[in-house]
Write a protein that holds these residues in place. Structure first.
Motif, PDB file in Angstrom:
ATOM      1  N   HIS A 198       0.813  -1.227   0.000  1.00  0.00           N
ATOM      2  CA  HIS A 198       0.000   0.000   0.000  1.00  0.00           C
ATOM      3  C   HIS A 198       0.841   1.269   0.000  1.00  0.00           C
ATOM      4  O   HIS A 198       0.327   2.365  -0.267  1.00  0.00           O
ATOM      5  CB  HIS A 198      -0.953   0.006   1.200  1.00  0.00           C
ATOM      6  CG  HIS A 198      -0.276   0.242   2.511  1.00  0.00           C
ATOM      7  ND1 HIS A 198       0.343  -0.765   3.230  1.00  0.00           N
ATOM      8  CD2 HIS A 198      -0.114   1.375   3.246  1.00  0.00           C
ATOM      9  CE1 HIS A 198       0.853  -0.267   4.341  1.00  0.00           C
ATOM     10  NE2 HIS A 198       0.584   1.026   4.376  1.00  0.00           N
ATOM     11  N   ASP A 205      -5.484   0.258  -4.728  1.00  0.00           N
ATOM     12  CA  ASP A 205      -6.684  -0.553  -4.553  1.00  0.00           C
ATOM     13  C   ASP A 205      -6.460  -1.901  -5.217  1.00  0.00           C
ATOM     14  O   ASP A 205      -5.841  -2.003  -6.276  1.00  0.00           O
ATOM     15  CB  ASP A 205      -7.922   0.144  -5.114  1.00  0.00           C
ATOM     16  CG  ASP A 205      -7.805   0.477  -6.597  1.00  0.00           C
ATOM     17  OD1 ASP A 205      -6.888   1.249  -6.952  1.00  0.00           O
ATOM     18  OD2 ASP A 205      -8.625  -0.008  -7.400  1.00  0.00           O
ATOM     19  N   VAL A 206      -6.978  -2.951  -4.576  1.00  0.00           N
ATOM     20  CA  VAL A 206      -6.703  -4.322  -5.016  1.00  0.00           C
ATOM     21  C   VAL A 206      -7.998  -5.116  -5.034  1.00  0.00           C
ATOM     22  O   VAL A 206      -8.819  -5.016  -4.115  1.00  0.00           O
ATOM     23  CB  VAL A 206      -5.686  -5.006  -4.073  1.00  0.00           C
ATOM     24  CG1 VAL A 206      -5.380  -6.423  -4.557  1.00  0.00           C
ATOM     25  CG2 VAL A 206      -4.391  -4.187  -3.984  1.00  0.00           C
ATOM     26  N   HIS A 208      -9.275  -9.001  -5.123  1.00  0.00           N
ATOM     27  CA  HIS A 208      -8.852 -10.391  -4.927  1.00  0.00           C
ATOM     28  C   HIS A 208      -9.982 -11.327  -5.351  1.00  0.00           C
ATOM     29  O   HIS A 208     -11.085 -11.252  -4.788  1.00  0.00           O
ATOM     30  CB  HIS A 208      -8.541 -10.667  -3.456  1.00  0.00           C
ATOM     31  CG  HIS A 208      -7.487  -9.792  -2.852  1.00  0.00           C
ATOM     32  ND1 HIS A 208      -6.171 -10.181  -2.708  1.00  0.00           N
ATOM     33  CD2 HIS A 208      -7.552  -8.533  -2.344  1.00  0.00           C
ATOM     34  CE1 HIS A 208      -5.473  -9.217  -2.126  1.00  0.00           C
ATOM     35  NE2 HIS A 208      -6.290  -8.204  -1.895  1.00  0.00           N
ATOM     36  N   PRO A 219      -4.305  -8.716   2.499  1.00  0.00           N
ATOM     37  CA  PRO A 219      -4.452  -7.356   1.958  1.00  0.00           C
ATOM     38  C   PRO A 219      -3.108  -6.768   1.521  1.00  0.00           C
ATOM     39  O   PRO A 219      -2.080  -7.009   2.149  1.00  0.00           O
ATOM     40  CB  PRO A 219      -5.038  -6.565   3.135  1.00  0.00           C
ATOM     41  CG  PRO A 219      -5.678  -7.594   4.006  1.00  0.00           C
ATOM     42  CD  PRO A 219      -4.838  -8.822   3.875  1.00  0.00           C
ATOM     43  N   ASP A 224      -8.676  -3.217  -0.030  1.00  0.00           N
ATOM     44  CA  ASP A 224      -8.662  -4.521  -0.695  1.00  0.00           C
ATOM     45  C   ASP A 224     -10.078  -5.050  -0.785  1.00  0.00           C
ATOM     46  O   ASP A 224     -10.762  -5.196   0.231  1.00  0.00           O
ATOM     47  CB  ASP A 224      -7.781  -5.498   0.075  1.00  0.00           C
ATOM     48  CG  ASP A 224      -6.300  -5.198  -0.060  1.00  0.00           C
ATOM     49  OD1 ASP A 224      -5.614  -5.953  -0.768  1.00  0.00           O
ATOM     50  OD2 ASP A 224      -5.832  -4.206   0.532  1.00  0.00           O
ATOM     51  N   TYR A 226     -12.763  -8.025  -1.734  1.00  0.00           N
ATOM     52  CA  TYR A 226     -12.858  -9.480  -1.791  1.00  0.00           C
ATOM     53  C   TYR A 226     -14.248  -9.882  -2.299  1.00  0.00           C
ATOM     54  O   TYR A 226     -15.140 -10.211  -1.512  1.00  0.00           O
ATOM     55  CB  TYR A 226     -12.595 -10.088  -0.414  1.00  0.00           C
ATOM     56  CG  TYR A 226     -11.159  -9.982   0.044  1.00  0.00           C
ATOM     57  CD1 TYR A 226     -10.262 -11.021  -0.173  1.00  0.00           C
ATOM     58  CD2 TYR A 226     -10.698  -8.832   0.702  1.00  0.00           C
ATOM     59  CE1 TYR A 226      -8.934 -10.932   0.256  1.00  0.00           C
ATOM     60  CE2 TYR A 226      -9.379  -8.722   1.128  1.00  0.00           C
ATOM     61  CZ  TYR A 226      -8.506  -9.779   0.899  1.00  0.00           C
ATOM     62  OH  TYR A 226      -7.193  -9.679   1.311  1.00  0.00           O
ATOM     63  N   GLU A 316      -5.884   1.359   5.868  1.00  0.00           N
ATOM     64  CA  GLU A 316      -5.906   0.048   5.229  1.00  0.00           C
ATOM     65  C   GLU A 316      -7.238  -0.616   5.567  1.00  0.00           C
ATOM     66  O   GLU A 316      -7.539  -0.859   6.735  1.00  0.00           O
ATOM     67  CB  GLU A 316      -4.725  -0.786   5.712  1.00  0.00           C
ATOM     68  CG  GLU A 316      -3.370  -0.194   5.319  1.00  0.00           C
ATOM     69  CD  GLU A 316      -2.219  -0.886   6.026  1.00  0.00           C
ATOM     70  OE1 GLU A 316      -2.133  -2.118   5.930  1.00  0.00           O
ATOM     71  OE2 GLU A 316      -1.431  -0.187   6.699  1.00  0.00           O
ATOM     72  N   THR A 318     -10.373  -3.541   4.387  1.00  0.00           N
ATOM     73  CA  THR A 318     -10.866  -4.649   3.579  1.00  0.00           C
ATOM     74  C   THR A 318     -12.357  -4.461   3.370  1.00  0.00           C
ATOM     75  O   THR A 318     -13.081  -4.066   4.284  1.00  0.00           O
ATOM     76  CB  THR A 318     -10.601  -6.004   4.260  1.00  0.00           C
ATOM     77  OG1 THR A 318     -11.161  -6.003   5.577  1.00  0.00           O
ATOM     78  CG2 THR A 318      -9.107  -6.279   4.347  1.00  0.00           C
TER      79      THR A 318
END
Length: 464
Positions: A198, A205-206, A208, A219, A224, A226, A316, A318
């Motif tokens: 990060h 931004d991710v 998964h 993460p 992140d 999901y 951070e 999720t």
């Protein structure tokens, strides 16, 4: 004589035009993968002025390009491992959709020579080499007036880590990195400087979608996402007998979710939460409980969440969501909140259907977990539909314990409330004082929820 000269001129003109070819993404084969390929990187530049014919940016002088405008935003798209050598099937779509949204420099990073190999560790080893090559090209752009703030990198699988390595070289000053299911094998367990992190850009931004196989589980970004818990995606094969799709469907879903966000058919709303289990239990559907901002959306517009937070370094986070198995993937989410007065504990599933005033009926598409109903305690159930109704005329509920033997139970309900999470300002709908016999669908007309008391209209007959 004049006719002869004109014919010769025409032939020369046609010949010179035929010789002019558009640079294309390297197309290799399984044979190349078996023998291996030496790393070679080409940068294919597309703009709105040349969106059908790329310009290959020279490794010696990137800014000599006639199409590159360093005062504009520049987006890099970086693919991942190519075990068969073929170009990514989504490449043309992402090019067309991005250029339709904004007028910027779009650079497709073609490192197919280097990514095409049956030996995955070789491709993984090449990621840092690709990053070093990109660093040199970006340095040339910066010298010609570009800014790090205006650089956005979209990396797929191994490409996500390449973007991270480039960001590290600039001390995290790149504008943004989006990681689409960053590769897990050979990167899981590595320290931040050996993978995407990060700190590699001002906003990371991710998405998964394959954390139990080819993707990275933990993460990696500021936020992140999901989808469906990050593992098995709806519509993807569950057995190896489905062929190659079994191996790549979950991994590629991150790309298709991102593409869907570019089309703006709907906002793919997500919910900050500490686990998928708690999300499914309905514990995380109020975004204001986590951050003073509206629910973040997945994909291209995820950075709006950072702007709403008004923080230079966003926390951070999720975020979880459930999706449909095909485009536009969006679910419209509701809470069913039920208070019962059964003396004994009841546990089971609630199935819901809603009907609008035109008679259109839809079922919930979300897989719900069994709910425990305790006397005078509110049980919250998160459900999702593939479309949304502005006005609901009927609600149908079915209670089931899934038990094949033993007595049938009833849920004695004091109050049922249905409220939209996707559109929280929408009117809450209620029904009071009724019974749900097991495995029997009960249909009723809901009414606006009352804060106190029960009116006569709230006791209209149920439509069973």
């Amino acid at each position: 004589m004049l006719r002869s000269c004109f014919f010769i001129y025409l032939m020369c003109w046609v010949g010179s035009d035929a010789e002019k070819k558009c640079p294309e993404f390297t197309d290799l084969s399984l044979g190349n993968a078996l023998t291996g390929t030496d790393l070679k990187v080409q940068l294919l530049l597309y703009t709105r002025q040349n969106q059908n014919c790329s310009e290959n940016l020279s490794e010696h002088n990137v800014t000599a390009s006639s199409s590159l405008n360093t005062t504009k935003k520049t987006v890099f798209v970086i693919h991942g491992y190519r075990p068969t050598g073929s170009p990514p099937v989504w490449l043309n779509d992402i090019k067309e959709l991005l250029l339709a949204l904004e007028d910027f420099n779009l650079i497709i990073v073609d490192w197919n020579r280097g990514a095409t190999t049956v030996i995955y560790p070789t491709a993984a080893h090449n990621t840092k080499k690709v990053a070093c090559i990109l660093k040199k090209r970006i340095d040339q752009m910066l010298a010609d007036g570009a800014s790090l703030d205006s650089i956005y990198m979209i990396g797929v699988s191994l490409g996500a880590h390449i973007a991270g390595f480039v960001g590290q070289m600039y001390n995290g000053k790149l504008g943004r990195i989006t990681g689409l299911d960053p590769a897990g094998p050979l990167f899981t367990g590595k320290p931040p400087d050996e993978r995407l992190d990060h700190t590699d850009a001002q906003f990371v931004d991710v998405i998964h979608t394959d954390i139990d196989a080819f993707g990275f589980r933990k993460p990696l970004g500021n936020i992140d996402f999901y989808p469906n818990g990050g593992a098995d995606q709806p519509g993807c094969p569950q057995t190896i007998f489905s062929g190659s799709k079994y191996f790549k469907c979950d991994h590629q879903r991150s790309v298709y979710l991102f593409l869907s966000s570019l089309k703006r058919n709907c906002n793919i709303t997500t919910y900050p939460c500490d686990s998928y289990s708690n999300f499914k239990k309905g514990k995380c559907a109020n975004c204001e409980d986590f951050h003073p901002a509206s629910c973040p959306v997945l994909g291209y517009y995820a950075d709006l969440w950072k702007k709403q937070l008004r923080k230079k370094n966003p926390p951070e986070t999720t975020a979880y969501l459930d999706t449909l198995e095909q485009e536009p993937y969006c679910m419209y989410n509701y809470f069913i909140e039920i208070i019962t007065w059964n003396k004994s504990v009841r546990r089971g599933l609630i199935k819901i259907k809603i009907t609008d005033y035109s008679g259109n009926t839809i079922d919930s598409h979300m897989k719900c977990e069994p709910t425990t109903f305790l006397q005078y305690r509110q049980a919250s159930i998160l459900v999702g539909f593939n479309q949304d109704f502005d006005k609901i005329s009927r609600i149908s509920l079915t209670f089931s314990t899934k038990s094949l033997i033993g007595p049938k139970y009833k849920l004695r309900i004091i109050r049922m409330r249905l409220r939209s999470i996707t559109n929280p300002a929408r009117l809450h709908l209620c029904r009071y004082d009724f019974v749900l016999p097991e495995n029997i669908e009960v249909t009723f007309k809901p009414i606006p929820c009352q804060k106190k008391g029960i009116t006569a209209s709230e006791k209209e007959p149920l439509l069973t």
